[in-house]
Design an enzyme around this catalytic site. Structure first.
Site, PDB file in Angstrom:
ATOM      1  N   GLU A  94       0.827  -1.215   0.000  1.00  0.00           N
ATOM      2  CA  GLU A  94       0.000   0.000   0.000  1.00  0.00           C
ATOM      3  C   GLU A  94       0.862   1.267   0.000  1.00  0.00           C
ATOM      4  O   GLU A  94       0.622   2.218   0.754  1.00  0.00           O
ATOM      5  CB  GLU A  94      -0.946   0.004   1.211  1.00  0.00           C
ATOM      6  CG  GLU A  94      -1.862  -1.203   1.287  1.00  0.00           C
ATOM      7  CD  GLU A  94      -3.010  -1.200   0.273  1.00  0.00           C
ATOM      8  OE1 GLU A  94      -3.104  -0.262  -0.542  1.00  0.00           O
ATOM      9  OE2 GLU A  94      -3.800  -2.157   0.309  1.00  0.00           O
ATOM     10  N   GLN A  96       1.035   3.737  -1.841  1.00  0.00           N
ATOM     11  CA  GLN A  96       0.399   5.026  -2.180  1.00  0.00           C
ATOM     12  C   GLN A  96      -0.053   5.797  -0.947  1.00  0.00           C
ATOM     13  O   GLN A  96      -0.338   6.983  -1.033  1.00  0.00           O
ATOM     14  CB  GLN A  96      -0.789   4.802  -3.130  1.00  0.00           C
ATOM     15  CG  GLN A  96      -2.052   4.249  -2.490  1.00  0.00           C
ATOM     16  CD  GLN A  96      -2.024   2.742  -2.261  1.00  0.00           C
ATOM     17  OE1 GLN A  96      -1.080   2.062  -2.617  1.00  0.00           O
ATOM     18  NE2 GLN A  96      -3.080   2.208  -1.666  1.00  0.00           N
TER      19      GLN A  96
END
Ligand code: ZN
Length: 192
Positions: A94, A96
């Protein structure tokens, strides 16, 4: 998916691998697959994910297909440097959701001779590149783009369709809120 991870590992140097794609494209599954193989080879593996992602489990990285590996939850990407002193392989899921500091952190780890494998969403629900993924893709030696299957038409899909009208960039959820769509079938929900 085309395999672009290194087949024979570089020697006496580190490197960065990025696994990028939309939701339901198997990013986390691919990350778990690579980290498992490293663990089987008895390499020292450390796995991190942002505290924001509390789907399914609090401290494991878990794919939509429910494969999992124990991971360390962090708020600040710089914490990876503290936890990874003796690690040979570092997985980050994850990506981002982390700050742009992730670029210098990954470069520093790779420069220290570590293998860094980063997975993340490359576009937000509007199809806009999701920082810091573009920057990570630029500095990586190896890039894998994972594609899902469009729920509407069955084409290869690289966009995440949001099924609610919220215009917040981040809403954590799974198939209740999102589905994979191709370029032709993806649209930006009204109110945006
Ligand atoms: Zn489609």
């Amino acid at each position: 998916m085309i395999e672009r991870a290194p087949h024979s590992m570089p020697k006496e140097t580190g490197w960065i691998e990025v696994i990028a794609g939309c939701m339901f494209s198997g990013k986390t599954e691919e990350l778990i697959r690579r980290l498992r193989r490293a663990k089987i080879a008895k390499q020292n593996v450390k796995i991190f994910k942002p505290k924001i992602d509390t789907r399914y489990s609090n401290s494991d990285i878990v794919s939509h297909s429910e494969q999992s590996l124990p991971s360390i939850l962090i708020e600040d990407i710089n914490e990876v440097l503290e936890y990874s002193k003796d690690a040979e392989v570092i997985g980050i899921d994850e990506a981002q959701f982390f700050s742009p500091d992730i670029v210098s952190v990954c470069n520093r780890l790779a420069n220290e001779g570590k293998r860094v494998i980063v997975a993340g969403l490359d576009q937000d629900y509007r199809g806009v590149p999701f920082e810091p993924m573009p920057q990570l893709l630029a500095i990586a030696e190896y890039i894998t783009k994972t594609l899902a299957i469009c729920v509407e038409c069955g084409n290869p899909a690289d966009k995440t369709q949001r099924k609610t009208a919220s215009s917040e960039r981040v809403i954590v959820g799974a198939s209740d809120i999102y589905e994979a769509r191709c370029r032709k079938c993806h649209y930006i929900p009204k109110d945006n």
